[in-house]
Design a protein around this motif. Structure first.
Motif, PDB file in Angstrom:
ATOM      1  N   PRO A   1       4.062 -17.340 -38.216  1.00 14.70           N
ATOM      2  CA  PRO A   1       4.485 -18.743 -38.280  1.00 14.70           C
ATOM      3  C   PRO A   1       3.926 -19.530 -37.095  1.00 14.70           C
ATOM      4  O   PRO A   1       3.793 -18.991 -35.996  1.00 14.70           O
ATOM      5  N   HIS A   2       3.607 -20.788 -37.306  1.00 10.85           N
ATOM      6  CA  HIS A   2       3.036 -21.603 -36.238  1.00 10.85           C
ATOM      7  C   HIS A   2       4.016 -21.805 -35.085  1.00 10.85           C
ATOM      8  O   HIS A   2       3.621 -22.145 -33.975  1.00 10.85           O
ATOM      9  N   THR A   3       5.307 -21.575 -35.328  1.00 12.67           N
ATOM     10  CA  THR A   3       6.323 -21.732 -34.288  1.00 12.67           C
ATOM     11  C   THR A   3       6.500 -20.469 -33.445  1.00 12.67           C
ATOM     12  O   THR A   3       7.219 -20.488 -32.452  1.00 12.67           O
ATOM     13  N   ASP A   4       5.861 -19.380 -33.849  1.00 12.32           N
ATOM     14  CA  ASP A   4       5.990 -18.112 -33.128  1.00 12.32           C
ATOM     15  C   ASP A   4       5.152 -18.138 -31.850  1.00 12.32           C
ATOM     16  O   ASP A   4       4.121 -18.789 -31.783  1.00 12.32           O
ATOM     17  N   VAL A   5       5.607 -17.427 -30.827  1.00  6.22           N
ATOM     18  CA  VAL A   5       4.868 -17.350 -29.565  1.00  6.22           C
ATOM     19  C   VAL A   5       3.897 -16.177 -29.608  1.00  6.22           C
ATOM     20  O   VAL A   5       4.107 -15.206 -30.334  1.00  6.22           O
ATOM     21  N   ASP A   6       2.837 -16.264 -28.817  1.00  9.59           N
ATOM     22  CA  ASP A   6       1.858 -15.175 -28.774  1.00  9.59           C
ATOM     23  C   ASP A   6       2.379 -13.973 -27.997  1.00  9.59           C
ATOM     24  O   ASP A   6       2.087 -12.830 -28.329  1.00  9.59           O
ATOM     25  N   ALA A   7       3.128 -14.220 -26.945  1.00  6.98           N
ATOM     26  CA  ALA A   7       3.656 -13.119 -26.136  1.00  6.98           C
ATOM     27  C   ALA A   7       4.926 -13.578 -25.435  1.00  6.98           C
ATOM     28  O   ALA A   7       5.105 -14.763 -25.141  1.00  6.98           O
ATOM     29  N   THR A   8       5.810 -12.638 -25.162  1.00 11.59           N
ATOM     30  CA  THR A   8       7.044 -12.931 -24.443  1.00 11.59           C
ATOM     31  C   THR A   8       7.527 -11.665 -23.752  1.00 11.59           C
ATOM     32  O   THR A   8       7.185 -10.558 -24.155  1.00 11.59           O
ATOM     33  N   HIS A   9       8.281 -11.836 -22.705  1.00 10.85           N
ATOM     34  CA  HIS A   9       8.938 -10.719 -22.034  1.00 10.85           C
ATOM     35  C   HIS A   9      10.056 -11.259 -21.160  1.00 10.85           C
ATOM     36  O   HIS A   9      10.109 -12.455 -20.868  1.00 10.85           O
ATOM     37  N   ALA A  10      10.962 -10.391 -20.743  1.00  6.35           N
ATOM     38  CA  ALA A  10      12.098 -10.808 -19.928  1.00  6.35           C
ATOM     39  C   ALA A  10      11.644 -11.172 -18.523  1.00  6.35           C
ATOM     40  O   ALA A  10      10.943 -10.401 -17.872  1.00  6.35           O
ATOM     41  N   ASP A  11      12.043 -12.345 -18.070  1.00  7.44           N
ATOM     42  CA  ASP A  11      11.799 -12.756 -16.689  1.00  7.44           C
ATOM     43  C   ASP A  11      12.972 -12.225 -15.867  1.00  7.44           C
ATOM     44  O   ASP A  11      14.083 -12.742 -15.937  1.00  7.44           O
ATOM     45  N   ILE A  12      12.730 -11.169 -15.099  1.00 13.67           N
ATOM     46  CA  ILE A  12      13.809 -10.485 -14.381  1.00 13.67           C
ATOM     47  C   ILE A  12      13.908 -10.897 -12.910  1.00 13.67           C
ATOM     48  O   ILE A  12      14.624 -10.264 -12.136  1.00 13.67           O
ATOM     49  N   VAL A  13      13.245 -11.973 -12.527  1.00 13.96           N
ATOM     50  CA  VAL A  13      13.255 -12.433 -11.135  1.00 13.96           C
ATOM     51  C   VAL A  13      14.685 -12.714 -10.661  1.00 13.96           C
ATOM     52  O   VAL A  13      15.102 -12.272  -9.588  1.00 13.96           O
ATOM     53  N   LYS A  14      15.463 -13.430 -11.465  1.00 12.26           N
ATOM     54  CA  LYS A  14      16.836 -13.766 -11.082  1.00 12.26           C
ATOM     55  C   LYS A  14      17.710 -12.511 -10.997  1.00 12.26           C
ATOM     56  O   LYS A  14      18.535 -12.376 -10.087  1.00 12.26           O
ATOM     57  N   ALA A  15      17.539 -11.577 -11.926  1.00 15.40           N
ATOM     58  CA  ALA A  15      18.319 -10.340 -11.909  1.00 15.40           C
ATOM     59  C   ALA A  15      18.005  -9.518 -10.660  1.00 15.40           C
ATOM     60  O   ALA A  15      18.902  -8.913 -10.061  1.00 15.40           O
ATOM     61  N   LYS A  16      16.743  -9.493 -10.271  1.00 11.87           N
ATOM     62  CA  LYS A  16      16.370  -8.788  -9.046  1.00 11.87           C
ATOM     63  C   LYS A  16      17.020  -9.431  -7.826  1.00 11.87           C
ATOM     64  O   LYS A  16      17.575  -8.745  -6.970  1.00 11.87           O
ATOM     65  N   ALA A  17      16.968 -10.775  -7.767  1.00 13.43           N
ATOM     66  CA  ALA A  17      17.495 -11.496  -6.609  1.00 13.43           C
ATOM     67  C   ALA A  17      19.022 -11.414  -6.515  1.00 13.43           C
ATOM     68  O   ALA A  17      19.567 -11.167  -5.439  1.00 13.43           O
ATOM     69  N   LEU A  18      19.705 -11.621  -7.632  1.00  8.26           N
ATOM     70  CA  LEU A  18      21.170 -11.676  -7.608  1.00  8.26           C
ATOM     71  C   LEU A  18      21.848 -10.316  -7.710  1.00  8.26           C
ATOM     72  O   LEU A  18      22.922 -10.113  -7.142  1.00  8.26           O
ATOM     73  N   LEU A  19      21.241  -9.415  -8.454  1.00  6.07           N
ATOM     74  CA  LEU A  19      21.883  -8.131  -8.738  1.00  6.07           C
ATOM     75  C   LEU A  19      21.197  -6.935  -8.088  1.00  6.07           C
ATOM     76  O   LEU A  19      21.704  -5.822  -8.169  1.00  6.07           O
ATOM     77  N   GLY A  20      20.037  -7.160  -7.517  1.00  5.79           N
ATOM     78  CA  GLY A  20      19.264  -6.037  -7.001  1.00  5.79           C
ATOM     79  C   GLY A  20      18.743  -5.166  -8.133  1.00  5.79           C
ATOM     80  O   GLY A  20      18.479  -3.989  -7.958  1.00  5.79           O
ATOM     81  N   TYR A  21      18.616  -5.781  -9.306  1.00  2.00           N
ATOM     82  CA  TYR A  21      18.190  -5.054 -10.505  1.00  2.00           C
ATOM     83  C   TYR A  21      16.726  -4.644 -10.404  1.00  2.00           C
ATOM     84  O   TYR A  21      15.875  -5.413  -9.976  1.00  2.00           O
ATOM     85  N   PHE A  22      16.476  -3.425 -10.795  1.00  4.91           N
ATOM     86  CA  PHE A  22      15.106  -2.932 -10.898  1.00  4.91           C
ATOM     87  C   PHE A  22      15.046  -1.996 -12.097  1.00  4.91           C
ATOM     88  O   PHE A  22      15.833  -1.044 -12.177  1.00  4.91           O
ATOM     89  N   PRO A  23      14.156  -2.247 -13.052  1.00  2.93           N
ATOM     90  CA  PRO A  23      14.094  -1.401 -14.247  1.00  2.93           C
ATOM     91  C   PRO A  23      13.710   0.037 -13.895  1.00  2.93           C
ATOM     92  O   PRO A  23      12.775   0.263 -13.137  1.00  2.93           O
ATOM     93  N   ARG A  24      14.466   0.979 -14.444  1.00  2.00           N
ATOM     94  CA  ARG A  24      14.212   2.397 -14.171  1.00  2.00           C
ATOM     95  C   ARG A  24      13.854   3.189 -15.421  1.00  2.00           C
ATOM     96  O   ARG A  24      13.432   4.326 -15.325  1.00  2.00           O
TER      97      ARG A  24
END
Length: 85
Positions: A34-57
């Motif tokens: 569909p023309h409304t679909d995006v070509d690529a996407t992923h989770a922006d985890i910058v805020k989770a890293k800053a606020l929660l100390g989150y790091f994907p394991r």
């Protein structure tokens, strides 16, 4: 706050990995994007890293294996029980 790996995974790679985990071949029907679909996407985890100390394991394959194992242990018995009645 987004949680994820913070890196894109192609749909083709996701499906292939899931097929490997489940030992099943997906029935894929390719349709026009569909023309409304995006070509690529992923989770922006910058805020989770800053606020929660989150790091994907967990890598994609490992997470899918754990999810599929959980699904089989929790839902397959319920589905079997429903169809046996």
């Amino acid at each position: 706050i987004n949680l994820g790996r913070g890196e894109p995974v192609s749909l083709k790679n996701f499906i292939h990995t899931l097929e490997d985990v489940m030992h099943k071949k997906a029935n894929i029907e390719v349709v026009k994007k569909p023309h409304t679909d995006v070509d690529a996407t992923h989770a922006d985890i910058v805020k989770a890293k800053a606020l929660l100390g989150y790091f994907p394991r967990v890598q994609l394959r490992d997470g899918l294996e754990k999810m599929y194992s959980w699904y089989q242990s929790k839902y397959i018995p319920i589905i079997r029980e429903l169809y046996e009645e």
